[in-house]
Design an enzyme around this catalytic site. Structure first.
Site, short mmCIF file in Angstrom:
data_model
loop_
_atom_site.label_atom_id
_atom_site.label_comp_id
_atom_site.label_asym_id
_atom_site.label_seq_id
_atom_site.Cartn_x
_atom_site.Cartn_y
_atom_site.Cartn_z
N PHE A 111 0.82 -1.30 -0.15
CA PHE A 111 -0.04 -0.23 -0.21
C PHE A 111 0.87 1.23 -0.01
O PHE A 111 0.17 2.43 -0.37
CB PHE A 111 -1.13 -0.02 1.20
CG PHE A 111 -0.44 0.44 2.59
CD1 PHE A 111 -0.66 1.75 3.14
CD2 PHE A 111 0.24 -0.44 3.27
CE1 PHE A 111 -0.12 2.06 4.39
CE2 PHE A 111 0.76 -0.10 4.41
CZ PHE A 111 0.72 1.46 5.02
N LYS A 112 2.20 1.16 0.51
CA LYS A 112 3.02 2.18 0.46
C LYS A 112 3.35 2.98 -0.92
O LYS A 112 3.47 4.12 -1.08
CB LYS A 112 4.43 2.06 1.09
CG LYS A 112 4.19 1.44 2.43
CD LYS A 112 3.68 2.31 3.67
CE LYS A 112 3.50 1.80 4.90
NZ LYS A 112 4.74 1.58 5.51
#
Length: 462
Positions: A111-112
């Site tokens: 998700f980063k």
């Protein structure tokens, strides 16, 4: 839009200066001077936008005219062109009450990437526009490092150093960082925990003279641009469900250790997104769950778990939430953070705890429960969860009421954490990009956990 410090000792600053400052020069965290308020008409207008179009609208609210709209559009389009799914962050229905928002379709399967692809391009844009030097310093519990490196590797005018806890990230996470041999990338494996790495980062950024001398910039979620980018997918998830006929408020269940991802949801709620409940899921390093349930913020004993990216005791974004919890009173926040520094804990009164619990629910997921959830969802629904997402799903199963709709944030592809998956005799096929990592040499330096040793490495590198 101007940005101010949670501790009140920094003059209001513009967006570009805010992202370059990272940690506020008074040791606090930067927040927008005002949170934009969205009408129901605006939400309806946004409901049919693509992810890129939605990101452009939300970023524009916080950036204003500092970046021309055409330039901002190109930054957004370039950032999300690297994702493998056309919806960028698609939402999948798993059962009647639970949907999973897949945040792992970016270059490093985590998700980063959603925030760091944008921040990397933004830093490159600022560097070229201002002819400035950008030296990025960050700490990672596993995913931030790979995403940050991928976002800036090979880019002119930018150098990046990432600290990670030696042998306390998954093998794939380690390989994603350390198989990069670009000359502008330095990986330091710190003998200690992620909390040690994060403490070093915050203390080096608090050394304002050193920070300015070496042009240090932040890539961790202390950088407000990270939070703003993550806010977008809360809106997008809600709109995807609304387009399917769901008109009620939605819960979001968020696996978190650093309070950044769930703070983005809190910000979206304050902007006007109709969120019912933010479910905060932790593993056995449960300082945040204990705060929500008991009103005490105090680190416990560090525990290594199957969800290592959440093995965090001190959440760097927690101060931002306290700022809003206490009515944006920077004097109170400065006092509370000094108290935490000297006494090691913060306790809030009952009336304040009630306000916390009106927004958040929280659940701490034990190691075996995490694995049980992976097995259950694989057997029942043929859906494979990574262990961090499994914590979010377990918390949702525990806390959501009958008839509610909950979106669990899936923060990583399960291939990044096969050490946990294979404990339940589940075999998975690695994506080709991950499989290729095992044949590459690694480049990293193992270092001690003192500020001076890290400073020495930075001086040589920058």
């Amino acid at each position: 839009m101007k940005y101010i410090s949670t501790r009140g000792q920094v003059s209001p600053t513009g967006f570009i200066d805010a992202i370059l400052m990272g940690l506020a020069d008074d040791g606090g965290l930067l927040v927008p001077e005002q949170i934009p308020q969205l009408s129901s008409d605006t939400l309806k207008q946004w409901q049919r936008l693509s992810y890129q179009e939605l990101a452009l609208e939300i970023f524009s609210l916080y950036i204003g005219d500092e970046i021309p709209r055409a330039d901002l559009k190109k930054l957004v389009d370039d950032s999300y062109a690297t994702f493998r799914h056309e919806d960028v962050t698609p939402v999948r229905r798993v059962n009647n009450g639970l949907h999973v928002m897949e945040l792992f379709h970016g270059p490093t399967f985590a998700f980063k990437d959603v925030a760091l692809q944008f921040l990397g391009n933004l830093y490159s844009y600022v560097s070229k526009k201002n002819n400035s030097i950008i030296h990025i310093l960050g700490a990672t519990s596993g995913d931030t490092g790979a995403s940050a490196i991928e976002g800036v590797r090979g880019k002119q005018g930018i150098r990046i150093c990432i600290l990670h806890p030696h042998q306390k990230v998954s093998k794939v996470q380690e390989l994603q960082m350390t198989t990069v041999n670009d000359s502008n990338v330095l990986n330091l494996a710190v003998e200690g925990t992620f909390d040690d790495c994060q403490r070093i980062i915050k203390e080096l950024f608090a050394d304002v003279e050193f920070k300015h001398q070496y042009h240090l910039r932040a890539i961790n979620s202390i950088n407000i641009a990270r939070i703003l980018a993550q806010t977008v997918y809360y809106f997008y998830a809600y709109f995807q469900l609304a387009n399917q006929g769901h008109t009620e408020k939605v819960n979001f269940s968020v696996p978190t250790g650093n309070f950044g991802d769930i703070f983005a949801g809190f910000l979206a709620q304050k902007m006007g997104l109709p969120i019912n409940k933010l479910i905060l899921a932790t593993n056995e390093n449960n300082i945040l769950a204990r705060f929500v349930n008991e009103g005490v913020y105090q680190p416990g004993e560090f525990k290594g778990t199957y969800s290592p990216s959440m093995d965090i005791q001190v959440a760097s974004n927690f101060e931002r939430y306290l700022f809003y919890l206490y009515g944006e009173d920077s004097g109170i926040i400065a006092t509370l953070m000094e108290q935490f520094k000297t006494e090691g804990s913060i306790t809030i009164p009952g009336d304040v705890l009630q306000r916390v619990q009106s927004t958040f629910s929280a659940y701490s997921v034990e190691n075996e429960t995490c694995l049980d959830t992976i097995s259950e969802y694989y057997e029942k629904y043929d859906y494979l969860l990574d262990p961090h997402t499994a914590c979010g799903v377990a918390a949702a199963d525990k806390l959501m009421a009958d008839g509610e709709i909950t979106v669990a944030l899936s923060t990583a592809h399960p291939a990044k954490f096969n050490e946990a998956i294979e404990l339940r005799k589940i075999e998975q096929t690695y994506p080709k990009q991950i499989q290729a990592l095992f044949n590459k040499p690694q480049f990293q330096r193992v270092v001690g956990g003192s500020n001076e040793e890290i400073k020495d490495q930075l001086v040589k590198f920058f």
